[in-house]
Design an enzyme around this catalytic site. Sequence first.
Site, PDB file in Angstrom:
ATOM      1  N   GLN A 264      31.755  -2.163   9.928  1.00 41.51           N
ATOM      2  CA  GLN A 264      30.987  -1.215  10.717  1.00 41.51           C
ATOM      3  C   GLN A 264      30.583  -1.833  12.048  1.00 41.51           C
ATOM      4  OE1 GLN A 264      30.520   1.981  10.069  1.00 41.51           O
ATOM      5  NE2 GLN A 264      29.714   2.011  12.139  1.00 41.51           N
ATOM      6  N   HIS A 267      32.741  -1.595  15.332  1.00 41.00           N
ATOM      7  CA  HIS A 267      32.937  -0.343  16.074  1.00 41.00           C
ATOM      8  C   HIS A 267      32.485  -0.460  17.518  1.00 41.00           C
ATOM      9  CE1 HIS A 267      34.705   2.712  13.611  1.00 41.00           C
ATOM     10  NE2 HIS A 267      33.974   2.375  12.585  1.00 41.00           N
ATOM     11  N   GLU A 331      24.388   7.304   8.739  1.00 38.44           N
ATOM     12  CA  GLU A 331      25.676   7.983   8.863  1.00 38.44           C
ATOM     13  C   GLU A 331      26.543   7.676   7.634  1.00 38.44           C
ATOM     14  OE1 GLU A 331      28.110   6.341  11.907  1.00 38.44           O
ATOM     15  OE2 GLU A 331      29.464   8.061  12.003  1.00 38.44           O
ATOM     16  N   HIS A 332      26.697   6.388   7.341  1.00 38.98           N
ATOM     17  CA  HIS A 332      27.455   5.948   6.162  1.00 38.98           C
ATOM     18  C   HIS A 332      26.504   5.239   5.211  1.00 38.98           C
ATOM     19  CE1 HIS A 332      30.371   5.764   9.587  1.00 38.98           C
ATOM     20  NE2 HIS A 332      31.113   6.471   8.754  1.00 38.98           N
ATOM     21  N   ASP A 365      36.920   6.409   6.560  1.00 40.86           N
ATOM     22  CA  ASP A 365      37.290   6.458   7.978  1.00 40.86           C
ATOM     23  C   ASP A 365      38.709   6.988   8.159  1.00 40.86           C
ATOM     24  OD1 ASP A 365      34.879   5.447   8.764  1.00 40.86           O
ATOM     25  OD2 ASP A 365      35.557   3.379   8.959  1.00 40.86           O
ATOM     26  N   HIS A 424      12.096  51.901  17.798  1.00 35.16           N
ATOM     27  CA  HIS A 424      12.719  51.470  16.535  1.00 35.16           C
ATOM     28  C   HIS A 424      12.439  52.499  15.435  1.00 35.16           C
ATOM     29  CE1 HIS A 424      13.329  47.595  18.457  1.00 35.16           C
ATOM     30  NE2 HIS A 424      13.914  47.126  17.375  1.00 35.16           N
TER      31      HIS A 424
END
Lengths: 438, 438
Positions: A264, A267, A331-332, A365, A424
Amino acid sequence: MKLPVYQWQSLGERAQNKLLQRPAIQSSAQLKDDVRAIINDVQRRGDKAVKKYTQRFDNATIEALKVEEIEFANAELSLGFNEREAILQAIDNIRCFHEAQRNVDIDIDIETVSGMRCQRLTRPIRAVGLYVPSGSAPLPSAAMMLAIPASIAGCPTRVLCTPPNADGTVDPGILFAAHEAGVRDVYKIGGAQAIAAMAYGTESIPKVDKLFGPGNAFVTEAKSQVASDPLGAAQDMPAGPSEVLVIADGSANPNYVAADLLSQAEHGPDSQVLLLTDSAELIEHVSLAIERQLESLDRAEIITESLSHSALIEVDSIESAIAISNRYAPEHLIVNTKKPRRWLDRITAAGSVFLGPLTPESLGDYCSGTNHVLPTYGYARNYSGLGLEQFCLQMSVQEASPQGLANTGPVAEVLATLEGLDAHALAVRLRLDDNDVD
Amino acid sequence: MKLPVYQWQSLGERAQNKLLQRPAIQSSAQLKDDVRAIINDVQRRGDKAVKKYTQRFDNATIEALKVEEIEFANAELSLGFNEREAILQAIDNIRCFHEAQRNVDIDIDIETVSGMRCQRLTRPIRAVGLYVPSGSAPLPSAAMMLAIPASIAGCPTRVLCTPPNADGTVDPGILFAAHEAGVRDVYKIGGAQAIAAMAYGTESIPKVDKLFGPGNAFVTEAKSQVASDPLGAAQDMPAGPSEVLVIADGSANPNYVAADLLSQAEHGPDSQVLLLTDSAELIEHVSLAIERQLESLDRAEIITESLSHSALIEVDSIESAIAISNRYAPEHLIVNTKKPRRWLDRITAAGSVFLGPLTPESLGDYCSGTNHVLPTYGYARNYSGLGLEQFCLQMSVQEASPQGLANTGPVAEVLATLEGLDAHALAVRLRLDDNDVD
């Protein structure tokens, strides 16, 4: 490179909050202005502006912005057999998972009261724009993750933009993946100019209604700007640096945990990786394994930077770890414990969850089948990862029979009057007066 | 008050586009600054700031911000029998339609390849904030439309804010509706200060993850500002003035069409109403009916203003009308033609569709069962109306067995290498090397 180690229980609330803080991201005023200028220029001058910025930012002179059939064929030929097969296998798995989403019939068709038929129907979004980063790191996987759901959802117009190399070509892996995943309208454009071109249309690029995909700071800022213009295009989700949170117990293999954290961290320099474990021994071994593995890795510099805002954290129980994770909303989330599935029901906010020792994030991924476009930076508490539903609209429908009008009209009339909206009420009253059933 | 009449075919493309343009809305720089100041103040000083702005904007001195049990009881008593019954009946219908959404099991649990188990699971958002406008026009219907899906989705924390009257009370219709629809945490706060309080939390108001509901310019701007802060709260959808597009043929009752146009026009001076019809005669009769009906209506001033950017348009066929409607993407679409249902498949972008002569928009606004929180201002081409899914998150899960790892690991390794991410490849390789099956 030593990651800092903390004991959660020994920290005060303030220090705990600080530990779960993400590295700050903010578009500078300069970047905002630059992006706004590019968007305005593309809106005004179309392809001409797009080509100018492609020249400036990608050093590429592009005559025909659209990728031609022959270029797809060449891309396929230039890939090795293993690469082609890997892309095709990944597409199969991702397609399988996203077709399963299509196969759930979510449409509704009921009578809420007798004669009042109400429906909720799904419509694919008319035109979608997919952005795939390239340049120093081309991402064929992003092409698959965007093109497959767009195709399965049945969005009639599917446009993909990706930046060209200086020689005017596009990464062959991206071209092959896009083509096989059902997207043929590919344009050699990157950056804010690509986002502007898709949001407003140009002579050669069709206007789209919604934009998808990751990108650098320019792309991110451009997506946000066009999404705030009603005449622009909506966006999939807000962007942020990628991140992983690993929960592991004493049973975990430290080499696996270290590799997951490092994968990770590679990245980007702003990535964040966290380990939560109830085993002090594991922390020690993971720490050593990180040092050892780091030596052999190409992107050691990026990793070292991103590890500087990461941490190994000792907690009193896996239960606490789950609670902290829900607060962080990663996220993960990798749960590398004995019987990891027993914790699943308690996980309330995470983009994608990886269970057990044999499920590294790399699988998600690329090819487990799930989508890797996920909410990060804490957005997993209020956004979902990419799925078919983001490529579709839900439209409601109602139709009253005379009986249905009789059953609902008087209710509407009372409530309209209560809210002081007499037109209405009138629209209902006129019909009730003419209605047989009333 | 005469609405302008156009013949679509006789207009050039430019004029056609202009006809479908919405009245411009834009937050002024002054408004943005004012709202930012309120948000900052509430973030810094919490309840103190909230009370200050309540004093300033609502002329109300509020000691206890939270509505107490006794106030709910008093609200119920102060409503007439008919009003209570109408609210309860509307809640029944809305609940019925939204429970049908919950009953669709959208969760997925499959093997994409042998041994690779992939799931998609639904989680309610932890904490949601609902905003219900009040003041000159209290909207109990908005309370129902927000509280019901939040309750059915099972969001554990559900907070509702609505502005107090000058005497410190809250509209009884809103209180009764919220309570019956499953929301008990109601706060007497309006405007930007309510949005800020829910987005960041104060001493008495819990922080939420997502905000829902309509509001004035302050509320809209505040929602947008807190949604662009990762530490703030996401929002349901962008706001815009309400609108209706009516498609009618010669079979339509002009009184009904006129009443439908007027009932939308009374929402506010920036509302837009359009009629598309293939019958010149209908246009004439609708025009007369509007003049006639307008005389008896309370909100004639607002209506006159909003009719000034509205139009009656003659088209060559209902088919053309549908195509134009898809381009306009109306919030509300009334199809008042013979056999209206035959057109449904062709409608690709609309918030909510009303079929046939007996289904005025008023029914959907209050009690058909569908949700009246809908994308307007053209957003129906890229946003859906409110449904259970917006109160939930989708989380993906994967778990590889040894067989699953063998089937996907080598693919991930090739693709990671292709993308130049060798730590990703390593995380897989380490496991493949240890794995029995490989």
